[in-house]
Scaffold this active site. Structure first.
Site, PDB file in Angstrom:
ATOM      1  N   TYR A  18      27.240  91.925  29.183  1.00  0.00           N
ATOM      2  CA  TYR A  18      27.410  90.534  28.751  1.00  0.00           C
ATOM      3  C   TYR A  18      28.697  90.388  27.934  1.00  0.00           C
ATOM      4  O   TYR A  18      29.498  89.491  28.169  1.00  0.00           O
ATOM      5  CB  TYR A  18      26.183  90.091  27.942  1.00  0.00           C
ATOM      6  CG  TYR A  18      26.365  88.756  27.269  1.00  0.00           C
ATOM      7  CD1 TYR A  18      26.378  87.581  28.010  1.00  0.00           C
ATOM      8  CD2 TYR A  18      26.542  88.674  25.888  1.00  0.00           C
ATOM      9  CE1 TYR A  18      26.569  86.351  27.398  1.00  0.00           C
ATOM     10  CE2 TYR A  18      26.728  87.447  25.274  1.00  0.00           C
ATOM     11  CZ  TYR A  18      26.741  86.303  26.029  1.00  0.00           C
ATOM     12  OH  TYR A  18      26.932  85.084  25.422  1.00  0.00           O
ATOM     13  N   GLU A  40      20.917  79.308  24.627  1.00  0.00           N
ATOM     14  CA  GLU A  40      21.146  79.330  23.181  1.00  0.00           C
ATOM     15  C   GLU A  40      20.048  78.578  22.429  1.00  0.00           C
ATOM     16  O   GLU A  40      19.627  79.001  21.359  1.00  0.00           O
ATOM     17  CB  GLU A  40      22.514  78.731  22.827  1.00  0.00           C
ATOM     18  CG  GLU A  40      23.698  79.529  23.310  1.00  0.00           C
ATOM     19  CD  GLU A  40      23.889  80.876  22.645  1.00  0.00           C
ATOM     20  OE1 GLU A  40      23.194  81.204  21.668  1.00  0.00           O
ATOM     21  OE2 GLU A  40      24.747  81.630  23.133  1.00  0.00           O
ATOM     22  N   TRP A  48      19.641  87.590  20.543  1.00  0.00           N
ATOM     23  CA  TRP A  48      20.248  87.270  21.826  1.00  0.00           C
ATOM     24  C   TRP A  48      19.819  88.260  22.904  1.00  0.00           C
ATOM     25  O   TRP A  48      19.649  87.900  24.065  1.00  0.00           O
ATOM     26  CB  TRP A  48      21.767  87.214  21.684  1.00  0.00           C
ATOM     27  CG  TRP A  48      22.443  86.790  22.947  1.00  0.00           C
ATOM     28  CD1 TRP A  48      23.335  87.524  23.669  1.00  0.00           C
ATOM     29  CD2 TRP A  48      22.299  85.548  23.658  1.00  0.00           C
ATOM     30  NE1 TRP A  48      23.743  86.812  24.787  1.00  0.00           N
ATOM     31  CE2 TRP A  48      23.112  85.594  24.791  1.00  0.00           C
ATOM     32  CE3 TRP A  48      21.542  84.407  23.437  1.00  0.00           C
ATOM     33  CZ2 TRP A  48      23.213  84.561  25.710  1.00  0.00           C
ATOM     34  CZ3 TRP A  48      21.639  83.361  24.353  1.00  0.00           C
ATOM     35  CH2 TRP A  48      22.459  83.441  25.469  1.00  0.00           C
TER      36      TRP A  48
END
Length: 186
Positions: A18, A40, A48
């Site tokens: 990522y 988000e 995350w």
């Protein structure tokens, strides 16, 4: 030899991928901007990596992040999402996905695209910061405060300043790669 990366992504190969391929890369297409915004908002209060681990499940559960479909979800679809163990089953966040898809479409109607709207806050260009370490990267900025306030005024939910700053980083509106990171300046 492993390249030097921002320290937050060293915990897993998924995080590294990522970081190397997406984080901080400018995104201008509405479909991707909506995907990141949605992820988000689900990340609020969580890590995350939790979201990254469930990203494909989210993609499948939420019609590949098709905001036009999500804007029209029925109570039956919401109920099925609440039963889906592959995603974050928070009722308020699931309902906010529907609300945010509807608000997203309204922004598109007003500005021509969500991209035009969101990137106007940075004059269409990424903000290049120069943090020496990850500790130098803020969680919010006056700009993320401004965008958050404007999105809330437009009906968006779960778009506090921290969520919006993370969105700005994810979509390359802000480049916060640390000084020694191989992605700095790329």
């Amino acid at each position: 030899m492993e390249p030097i990366r921002c320290s937050w992504c060293s915990a897993s190969d998924l995080y590294k991928k990522y970081h190397d391929e997406e984080w901080g890369v400018p995104v201008y297409d509405d479909a991707s901007l909506f995907e990141f915004l949605m992820l988000e908002t689900f990340q609020a209060g969580l890590s995350w990596i939790t979201i990254l681990n469930k990203r494909e499940n989210f993609r499948n559960a939420f019609d590949h992040f098709d905001y036009k479909k999500i804007a029209n979800y029925t109570e039956d679809k919401i109920a099925s999402l609440l039963d889906d163990t592959g995603i974050i089953r928070n009722k308020l966040k699931i309902r906010s996905a529907v609300t945010n898809a509807q608000a997203f479409i309204k922004v598109q109607e007003e500005f021509g695209s969500f991209s035009e709207y969101i990137w106007k806050f940075t004059n269409g260009k990424p903000i290049l910061n120069n943090p020496k370490t990850s500790k130098d990267v803020p969680a919010t900025t006056p700009l993320s405060d401004e965008i958050s306030k404007d999105l809330k005024k437009r009906g968006f939910k779960f778009v506090g300043s921290t969520v919006i700053y993370a969105h700005m980083q994810a979509t390359g509106m802000v480049n916060d790669h640390i000084e020694d990171c191989w992605k700095k300046g790329k």
